[in-house]
Design a protein around this motif. Structure first.
Motif: not given
Ligand SMILES: C[S@@+](CC[C@H](N)C(=O)[O-])C[C@H]1O[C@@H](n2cnc3c(N)ncnc32)[C@H](O)[C@@H]1O
Length: 311
Positions: A7-9, A32-37, A53-56, A80-82, A101-103, A108-110, A128-130, A219-221
Motif C-alpha cells: 500500500t503506497s504511503v 516497488g509495486g508501482g502505486g506512486h508511479a 527504478i528498483d533494485r528488486d 540502484r538509485f545511486s 524516492v520512497d525509502l 512484499h519484501q517484508l 537483500r533487496m536485490d 550509502e545509497e541515499l
Molecule cells: C517502500 S517501497 C516503494 C513502494 C512504491 N512507492 C509504491 O507505491 O508501490 C521501496 C522500494 O524501493 C526499493 N529500493 C530501496 N532502495 C533502493 C535503491 N537504492 N535503489 C533502487 N531501489 C531501491 C525497494 O526494493 C522497494 O521495492
C-alpha cells in the motif's frame, strides 16, 4: 508477479508535492509495486513520461505489469538509485521535472518469508533487496566481529542493548543454531524478552539495522542526495519519503545545504557565495495522518520532505 502486495504511503501528500503535469519527465527511483508511479502517470496525462527504478527484480516485474497500460510513456530499469545518472543516460533523459524516492522496503519484501526480512516467519538469512547481487545477511554476519555487529545494531537500529544482542547472535552462530530469521529473532528475544501488547516486536530494531547494512541503504541515499540539484530541471521537485530518523536526518541536512549555501560572516563587503539552488516547497516535513496510520500500520513512522530547484 501477481501477488505483489504493497500500500503506497502518503500518496496524496507526495503527489501534491511532486506536482506532475502533462509533458513533464518524472523519475520514481523506488518503484516497488508501482502505486506512486501509477498516480504520477495519471496526473501527467496525456504525455508525461516516467522513468522507474528498483533494485528488486520482483518489484520491477510487478510494476512493469501494473504500468503496461501507459505504453511508451514508461521506461523501467532494474538497478540502484545511486546509478541514477547512468540510468537517465540510458533512457535518453537529460533533465527531470520531478524525482520521487520512497525509502525502505515494500510490504512484499517484508511479508514473503523466503526474502529473509521477516521476524514473524522462518526464512533464510538473506535480506537483500536485490537477490542477484551482494552479500546475504548470513554472509555479512559471518564476516563480522561481535564489536562490528554491535556497532551496526547501535548505529542503524538505535538499539541501546546492541552489545548484548551482538553477543547473543554471535553465540548462536558459533554453536550452529543461527540458521533462519526466526533464529535471529530468538537471539534478540534472549536479551530483550518477548513482545509486549501494543509495543513493537523487540527484534524490530535489530532487523532494521542488519537490513540497512546488508543493502548499504545509507550509502545509497547519500550518493543520490549528493547528485542534487542535478539532474533536476529548474522548477523541478525532489520528494523523499523516509521511515526512520536516520534517513530523515540525512535528507534534512542535505536539503538544508541546497536551500542555504551561503555561510559568509555578516558585513563582508562582497559575497561570492553561490545563491541557494533550491527552496523548500514544504517548510516542514509532512507526517502521516492518524487516519492513514489506522488503515496501514506500516505507514506509522513515515514522513515526506520536498524541495524545488530554483536556480
Ligand atoms: C517502500 S517501497 C516503494 C513502494 C512504491 N512507492 C509504491 O507505491 O508501490 C521501496 C522500494 O524501493 C526499493 N529500493 C530501496 N532502495 C533502493 C535503491 N537504492 N535503489 C533502487 N531501489 C531501491 C525497494 O526494493 C522497494 O521495492
Amino acid at each position: 508477479m501477481d501477488n505483489f502486495e504493497h500500500t503506497s504511503v502518503l500518496l496524496d501528500e507526495t503527489i501534491s508535492l511532486l506536482n506532475p503535469v502533462s509533458g513533464g519527465v518524472y523519475c520514481d527511483a523506488t518503484l516497488g509495486g508501482g502505486g506512486h508511479a501509477e498516480k504520477i502517470l495519471e496526473m501527467s496525462n496525456p504525455d508525461g513520461r516516467l522513468i522507474g527504478i528498483d533494485r528488486d527484480l520482483e518489484a520491477v516485474e510487478a510494476a512493469t505489469k501494473r504500468l503496461a497500460k501507459f505504453g511508451d510513456r514508461v521506461s523501467i530499469f532494474h538497478g540502484r538509485f545511486s546509478q541514477l545518472e547512468e540510468i537517465l543516460e540510458k533512457a535518453g533523459v537529460k533533465e527531470l521535472n520531478g524525482l520521487l524516492v520512497d525509502l525502505g522496503v515494500s510490504s512484499h519484501q517484508l511479508d514473503i518469508a523466503s526474502r529473509g526480512f521477516s521476524f514473524m516467519n522462518a526464512g533464510p538469512l538473506d535480506m537483500r533487496m536485490d537477490t542477484s547481487a551482494g552479500e546475504t545477511a548470513r554472509e555479512m554476519l559471518a564476516g563480522m566481529s561481535e564489536d562490528e555487529l554491535a556497532d551496526i545494531i547501535y548505529r542503524y537500529g538505535e538499539e541501546r542493548m546492541s552489545r548484548r544482542i551482538a553477543r547473543s547472535i554471535k553465540k548462536m552462530e558459533f554453536d550452529g543454531s543461527l540458521n533462519t530469521t526466526l533464529d535471529l529473532a530468538v537471539a534478540v528475544r534472549r536479551v530483550i524478552g518477548h513482545k509486549k501488547p501494543g509495543k513493537s516486536d523487540p527484534a524490530t530494531k535489530t532487523f532494521q539495522a542488519i537490513r540497512i547494512a546488508v543493502n548499504k541503504e545509507m550509502e545509497e541515499l547519500e550518493t543520490l542526495l549528493d547528485l542534487l540539484p542535478v539532474p533536476l530541471a529548474i522548477g523541478g521537485n525532489v520528494v523523499v519519503i523516509t521511515f526512520h530518523s536516520l534517513e530523515d536526518r540525512l535528507v534534512k541536512q542535505k536539503f538544508e545545504k541546497l536551500v542555504k549555501p551561503c555561510t559568509c560572516p555578516q558585513g563582508m563587503p562582497v559575497c561570492n557565495c553561490p545563491e541557494p539552488v533550491a527552496a523548500y516547497n514544504s517548510r516542514r516535513s509532512v507526517r502521516v495522518s492518524s487516519a492513514e496510520k489506522l488503515l496501514n500500520r506500516r505507514s506509522r513512522s513515515s514522513r515526506v520532505r520536498a524541495i524545488r530547484r530554483v536556480l
